[in-house]
Write a protein that holds these residues in place. Structure first.
Motif, PDB file in Angstrom:
ATOM      1  N   UNK A   1      42.081   4.082  35.353  1.00 15.59           N
ATOM      2  CA  UNK A   1      42.585   5.450  35.419  1.00 15.59           C
ATOM      3  C   UNK A   1      42.619   6.066  34.028  1.00 15.59           C
ATOM      4  N   UNK A   2      42.506   7.400  33.980  1.00 17.92           N
ATOM      5  CA  UNK A   2      42.588   8.113  32.709  1.00 17.92           C
ATOM      6  C   UNK A   2      43.987   7.993  32.134  1.00 17.92           C
ATOM      7  N   UNK A   3      44.045   7.867  30.811  1.00 19.18           N
ATOM      8  CA  UNK A   3      45.343   7.959  30.154  1.00 19.18           C
ATOM      9  C   UNK A   3      45.663   9.440  29.992  1.00 19.18           C
ATOM     10  N   UNK A   4      46.845   9.747  29.562  1.00 19.54           N
ATOM     11  CA  UNK A   4      47.248  11.153  29.386  1.00 19.54           C
ATOM     12  C   UNK A   4      46.382  11.829  28.315  1.00 19.54           C
TER      13      UNK A   4
ATOM     14  N   UNK B   1      44.568  -0.978  48.288  1.00 23.78           N
ATOM     15  CA  UNK B   1      43.164  -0.967  47.874  1.00 23.78           C
ATOM     16  C   UNK B   1      43.029  -1.122  46.364  1.00 23.78           C
ATOM     17  N   UNK B   2      41.899  -1.687  45.944  1.00 20.28           N
ATOM     18  CA  UNK B   2      41.634  -1.833  44.519  1.00 20.28           C
ATOM     19  C   UNK B   2      41.026  -0.527  44.015  1.00 20.28           C
TER      20      UNK B   2
END
Length: 130
Positions: free
Chosen positions: A67-70, A61-62
């Motif tokens: 996404x969050x970085x650290x 899935x897309x």
């Protein structure tokens, strides 16, 4: 006395017969013969195929968003902890933070509630009622 003996003789024997018949039927059903000596032939083009129907579980899935970085994750977590600490500071004051006030409320609340339930004193009908 006779009834108990009859139950033991007739129903007890029938129970053993039913259990024995169930075991025999399970044994027959479990011992059905299948030829497992040869390996099962595999299809030539085995593997995931796109059938064009929904949902296609073979395609990953897309993601809905990046996404969050650290660093972003740490910043969001620090923001949440600060909001949590701010909420805790608000609730520490007042009657909730004072143990003596809570103890006094506990002593008075029970009898007042019982008086209202029992109908001895109804503040909605009698404004002078305490």
């Amino acid at each position: 006395m006779t009834i108990n003996i009859g139950e033991t003789v007739f129903f007890g024997a029938a129970r053993f017969c039913r259990v024995g018949m169930a075991i025999a039927l399970l044994g027959i059903a479990g011992c059905s013969s299948t030829n497992t000596s040869r390996p099962v032939p595999m299809a030539e083009n085995a593997g995931p195929k796109d059938t064009g129907t929904f949902p296609n579980l073979n395609i990953p899935p897309q993601v809905a968003n990046k996404q969050f970085t650290a660093d972003e994750s740490k910043a969001k977590l620090a923001e949440l902890k600060a909001a949590k600490n701010g909420q805790g500071a608000k609730s520490a004051g007042g009657a909730a933070g004072n143990q003596a006030a809570l103890t006094d409320l506990a002593k008075k609340h029970g009898p007042q509630t019982l008086e209202q339930i029992e109908g001895k004193c109804d503040p909605t009908l009698d404004p002078t009622c305490k």
